[in-house]
Design a protein around this motif. Structure first.
Motif, PDB file in Angstrom:
ATOM      1  N   LEU A 196      -8.363 -11.161  13.868  1.00  0.00           N
ATOM      2  CA  LEU A 196      -7.169 -11.993  14.070  1.00  0.00           C
ATOM      3  C   LEU A 196      -6.082 -11.628  13.054  1.00  0.00           C
ATOM      4  N   CYS A 197      -6.483 -11.380  11.812  1.00  0.00           N
ATOM      5  CA  CYS A 197      -5.518 -11.139  10.727  1.00  0.00           C
ATOM      6  C   CYS A 197      -5.218  -9.659  10.508  1.00  0.00           C
ATOM      7  N   SER A 198      -5.754  -8.791  11.347  1.00  0.00           N
ATOM      8  CA  SER A 198      -5.548  -7.357  11.119  1.00  0.00           C
ATOM      9  C   SER A 198      -4.085  -6.989  11.328  1.00  0.00           C
ATOM     10  N   VAL A 251       6.753   1.129  -3.491  1.00  0.00           N
ATOM     11  CA  VAL A 251       7.316   1.735  -2.264  1.00  0.00           C
ATOM     12  C   VAL A 251       7.573   0.649  -1.218  1.00  0.00           C
ATOM     13  N   SER A 252       6.636  -0.264  -1.075  1.00  0.00           N
ATOM     14  CA  SER A 252       6.790  -1.339  -0.099  1.00  0.00           C
ATOM     15  C   SER A 252       7.980  -2.225  -0.467  1.00  0.00           C
ATOM     16  N   LEU A 253       8.106  -2.522  -1.745  1.00  0.00           N
ATOM     17  CA  LEU A 253       9.211  -3.361  -2.225  1.00  0.00           C
ATOM     18  C   LEU A 253      10.560  -2.687  -2.013  1.00  0.00           C
ATOM     19  N   LYS A 306      -7.806  -7.016  -5.050  1.00  0.00           N
ATOM     20  CA  LYS A 306      -6.795  -5.979  -4.823  1.00  0.00           C
ATOM     21  C   LYS A 306      -6.663  -5.731  -3.317  1.00  0.00           C
ATOM     22  N   TYR A 307      -5.439  -5.464  -2.886  1.00  0.00           N
ATOM     23  CA  TYR A 307      -5.138  -5.133  -1.486  1.00  0.00           C
ATOM     24  C   TYR A 307      -6.073  -4.025  -1.004  1.00  0.00           C
ATOM     25  N   GLU A 308      -6.231  -3.007  -1.840  1.00  0.00           N
ATOM     26  CA  GLU A 308      -7.012  -1.819  -1.444  1.00  0.00           C
ATOM     27  C   GLU A 308      -8.475  -2.173  -1.207  1.00  0.00           C
ATOM     28  N   CYS A 322      -3.340  -8.422  -6.063  1.00  0.00           N
ATOM     29  CA  CYS A 322      -2.344  -7.434  -6.474  1.00  0.00           C
ATOM     30  C   CYS A 322      -2.619  -6.130  -5.729  1.00  0.00           C
ATOM     31  N   ARG A 323      -1.819  -5.125  -6.030  1.00  0.00           N
ATOM     32  CA  ARG A 323      -1.890  -3.891  -5.248  1.00  0.00           C
ATOM     33  C   ARG A 323      -1.632  -2.716  -6.183  1.00  0.00           C
ATOM     34  N   ASN A 324      -2.052  -1.547  -5.765  1.00  0.00           N
ATOM     35  CA  ASN A 324      -1.710  -0.347  -6.540  1.00  0.00           C
ATOM     36  C   ASN A 324      -0.197  -0.361  -6.805  1.00  0.00           C
ATOM     37  N   PRO A 350       5.354  -9.977  -4.890  1.00  0.00           N
ATOM     38  CA  PRO A 350       5.869  -9.674  -3.546  1.00  0.00           C
ATOM     39  C   PRO A 350       5.481  -8.258  -3.103  1.00  0.00           C
ATOM     40  N   LYS A 351       5.092  -8.147  -1.863  1.00  0.00           N
ATOM     41  CA  LYS A 351       4.688  -6.894  -1.201  1.00  0.00           C
ATOM     42  C   LYS A 351       3.270  -6.429  -1.558  1.00  0.00           C
ATOM     43  N   ALA A 352       2.491  -7.322  -2.157  1.00  0.00           N
ATOM     44  CA  ALA A 352       1.098  -6.965  -2.462  1.00  0.00           C
ATOM     45  C   ALA A 352       0.168  -7.383  -1.321  1.00  0.00           C
ATOM     46  N   GLY A 353       0.732  -7.958  -0.251  1.00  0.00           N
ATOM     47  CA  GLY A 353      -0.115  -8.366   0.866  1.00  0.00           C
ATOM     48  C   GLY A 353      -0.071  -9.871   1.117  1.00  0.00           C
ATOM     49  N   THR A 354       1.010 -10.513   0.710  1.00  0.00           N
ATOM     50  CA  THR A 354       1.149 -11.971   0.864  1.00  0.00           C
ATOM     51  C   THR A 354       0.944 -12.415   2.315  1.00  0.00           C
ATOM     52  N   THR A 355       1.646 -11.750   3.243  1.00  0.00           N
ATOM     53  CA  THR A 355       1.607 -12.128   4.660  1.00  0.00           C
ATOM     54  C   THR A 355       0.165 -12.056   5.186  1.00  0.00           C
ATOM     55  N   TRP A 356      -0.527 -11.010   4.810  1.00  0.00           N
ATOM     56  CA  TRP A 356      -1.907 -10.775   5.253  1.00  0.00           C
ATOM     57  C   TRP A 356      -2.853 -11.824   4.662  1.00  0.00           C
ATOM     58  N   PHE A 388       6.045  -6.465   8.127  1.00  0.00           N
ATOM     59  CA  PHE A 388       5.016  -5.536   8.625  1.00  0.00           C
ATOM     60  C   PHE A 388       5.616  -4.140   8.671  1.00  0.00           C
ATOM     61  N   ARG A 389       5.142  -3.256   7.860  1.00  0.00           N
ATOM     62  CA  ARG A 389       5.692  -1.892   7.868  1.00  0.00           C
ATOM     63  C   ARG A 389       4.572  -0.946   8.281  1.00  0.00           C
ATOM     64  N   LYS A 390       3.805  -0.424   7.296  1.00  0.00           N
ATOM     65  CA  LYS A 390       2.708   0.475   7.669  1.00  0.00           C
ATOM     66  C   LYS A 390       1.343  -0.180   7.526  1.00  0.00           C
ATOM     67  N   GLY A 391       1.225  -1.011   6.479  1.00  0.00           N
ATOM     68  CA  GLY A 391      -0.043  -1.716   6.268  1.00  0.00           C
ATOM     69  C   GLY A 391      -1.192  -0.816   5.857  1.00  0.00           C
ATOM     70  N   ASN A 392      -0.862   0.239   5.095  1.00  0.00           N
ATOM     71  CA  ASN A 392      -1.891   1.178   4.635  1.00  0.00           C
ATOM     72  C   ASN A 392      -1.896   1.284   3.119  1.00  0.00           C
TER      73      ASN A 392
HETATM   74  P1  A3P Z   1       3.729  -1.685   3.467  1.00  0.00           P
HETATM   75  O1  A3P Z   1       5.191  -1.843   3.212  1.00  0.00           O
HETATM   76  O2  A3P Z   1       3.059  -0.774   2.493  1.00  0.00           O
HETATM   77  O3  A3P Z   1       3.404  -1.357   4.860  1.00  0.00           O
HETATM   78  P2  A3P Z   1       3.978  -8.932   1.580  1.00  0.00           P
HETATM   79  O4  A3P Z   1       3.273  -9.626   2.698  1.00  0.00           O
HETATM   80  O5  A3P Z   1       3.481  -9.348   0.235  1.00  0.00           O
HETATM   81  O6  A3P Z   1       5.441  -8.999   1.731  1.00  0.00           O
HETATM   82  O7  A3P Z   1       3.534  -7.423   1.667  1.00  0.00           O
HETATM   83  C1  A3P Z   1       3.961  -6.620   2.736  1.00  0.00           C
HETATM   84  C2  A3P Z   1       3.030  -5.433   2.810  1.00  0.00           C
HETATM   85  O8  A3P Z   1       1.791  -5.831   3.391  1.00  0.00           O
HETATM   86  C3  A3P Z   1       3.606  -4.361   3.694  1.00  0.00           C
HETATM   87  O9  A3P Z   1       3.061  -3.144   3.181  1.00  0.00           O
HETATM   88  C4  A3P Z   1       3.010  -4.753   5.041  1.00  0.00           C
HETATM   89  O10 A3P Z   1       3.033  -3.711   5.996  1.00  0.00           O
HETATM   90  C5  A3P Z   1       1.599  -5.116   4.619  1.00  0.00           C
HETATM   91  N1  A3P Z   1       0.914  -5.988   5.578  1.00  0.00           N
HETATM   92  C6  A3P Z   1       1.459  -6.994   6.313  1.00  0.00           C
HETATM   93  N2  A3P Z   1       0.522  -7.547   7.093  1.00  0.00           N
HETATM   94  C7  A3P Z   1      -0.631  -6.876   6.871  1.00  0.00           C
HETATM   95  C8  A3P Z   1      -1.952  -6.973   7.414  1.00  0.00           C
HETATM   96  N3  A3P Z   1      -2.270  -7.860   8.323  1.00  0.00           N
HETATM   97  N4  A3P Z   1      -2.871  -6.114   6.949  1.00  0.00           N
HETATM   98  C9  A3P Z   1      -2.569  -5.199   6.021  1.00  0.00           C
HETATM   99  N5  A3P Z   1      -1.350  -5.043   5.479  1.00  0.00           N
HETATM  100  C10 A3P Z   1      -0.372  -5.884   5.895  1.00  0.00           C
END
Ligand code: A3P
Length: 323
Positions: A251-253, A156-158, A212-214, A148-150, A62-68, A288-292
């Protein structure tokens, strides 16, 4: 094994309640900290899911970029169905509604949908580590995209997500200590990552693409092409010329998805879910928080950095994986 002790439901209740717990919220199941409310879904997923060779499974901590990545895989695999981008389902649905988590969204419900009616290739997701996947997945040639992600950014995201969604008030220090001790959603984090990395370096037959997310942030075109090739739907020269890769990435940005009405004000709600939080609904905006990459520098003290660097070095030493 758990379900051998008696009737399915009864045994689930008995066995889940006997697992070691972290504040009753997490249960230690086969070495991983699984949300206790999700355990019935995990057990049912393990027992009933029948993988098909054409299935695609996205796996993430969780929080490694699942939504993206759900959005990316959905847009990629279905690109011939949705040629008109102005009408694309991702403009009106959060990606979680299009790519369900098998254990959380499907097998945790009272009524499991008929998965045979899903169009091929079926696209699913899960947060489970490799060890906990159903045998039907582990033995099959279905494709797994693992992201996965750093660990520092992931933590921090979690932490933000838990405080926002679960309204917890745990301090950063307290949760960091737990994360380092392996006590986090679907953690230990390193074991989760290594559970998918090991079958690759040991050259097991399982088809896994490890990302990796990065990497995706830095070289999106290269990695989107890799994913397409892995999923056996490479971009044609015509698509290259038309700019299809850019269209999907755009579209997915983060900027595009996070500014859509559905993601700014929608709620992720399951009226029949066994978990109160899911019944009440989770704000789409919390995904969606910072996405960086690299936001951890704004939160870590030198001591925290040193402690996690030490763990990362110890856990990944000699594996070829670096963070
Ligand atoms: P941050 O909290 O670092 O901003 P998950 O989807 O696994 O729950 O992960 C959420 C993390 O992915 C959050 O990271 C979120 O902002 C980021 N995220 C969501 N949509 C994204 C997108 N389209 N591109 C890049 N990062 C995205």
């Amino acid at each position: 094994h758990l379900e051998e002790n008696g009737p399915h439901q009864e045994c689930k209740d008995v066995c889940i309640s006997s697992l070691p717990k972290e504040k009753s919220q997490l249960s230690l199941y086969d070495g991983y900290w699984i949300p206790t409310w999700s355990m019935p879904g995990v057990l049912a997923f393990q027992k009933y899911f029948q993988a098909r060779e054409t299935d695609i499974l996205l796996v993430t901590p969780p929080k490694a970029g699942t939504t993206w990545f759900k959005a990316i895989l959905f847009a990629l695999v279905n690109r011939m169905r949705y040629l008109d981008l102005q009408e694309h389902p991702l403009l009106t649905n959060i990606s979680h509604a299009l790519v369900p988590l098998l254990d959380v969204d499907i097998y945790n419900k009272k009524k499991v949908p008929d998965l045979n009616s899903f169009a091929s290739p079926r696209l699913f997701a899960t947060h489970l580590p490799f060890d906990l996947l159903p045998t039907s997945v582990k033995g099959s040639s279905c494709k797994i995209v693992y992201v996965c992600r750093n660990p520092k950014d992931n933590f921090v995201s979690l932490w933000h997500f838990m405080n926002r969604v679960y309204s917890t008030t745990n301090s950063l220090e307290e949760d960091f200590d737990k994360f380092c001790r392996g006590v986090s959603l679907y953690g230990p984090y390193w074991d989760h990552v290594l559970s998918y990395w090991k079958p690759i370096i040991e050259k097991q037959a399982q088809k896994i693409l490890f990302l990796k997310y990065e990497e995706m942030k830095e070289q999106p075109t290269t990695h989107l092409k890799r994913i397409a090739e892995f999923l056996e739907c490479p971009f044609s020269p015509e698509e290259d010329a038309k700019g299809t890769i850019n269209d999907i990435l755009q579209l997915c940005s983060f900027d595009n998805l996070s500014n859509l009405d559905v993601n700014k004000s929608g709620k992720w709600r399951f009226p029949e879910h066994n978990n109160t939080l899911f019944r009440q609904g989770i704000d789409h905006a919390s995904f969606f928080r910072k996405g960086n990459s690299g936001d951890w520098v704004n939160y870590f003290t030198p001591q925290m950095t040193e402690r996690l660097d030490h763990i990362i070095e110890e856990k990944f030493h000699g594996t070829g994986l670096k963070f």
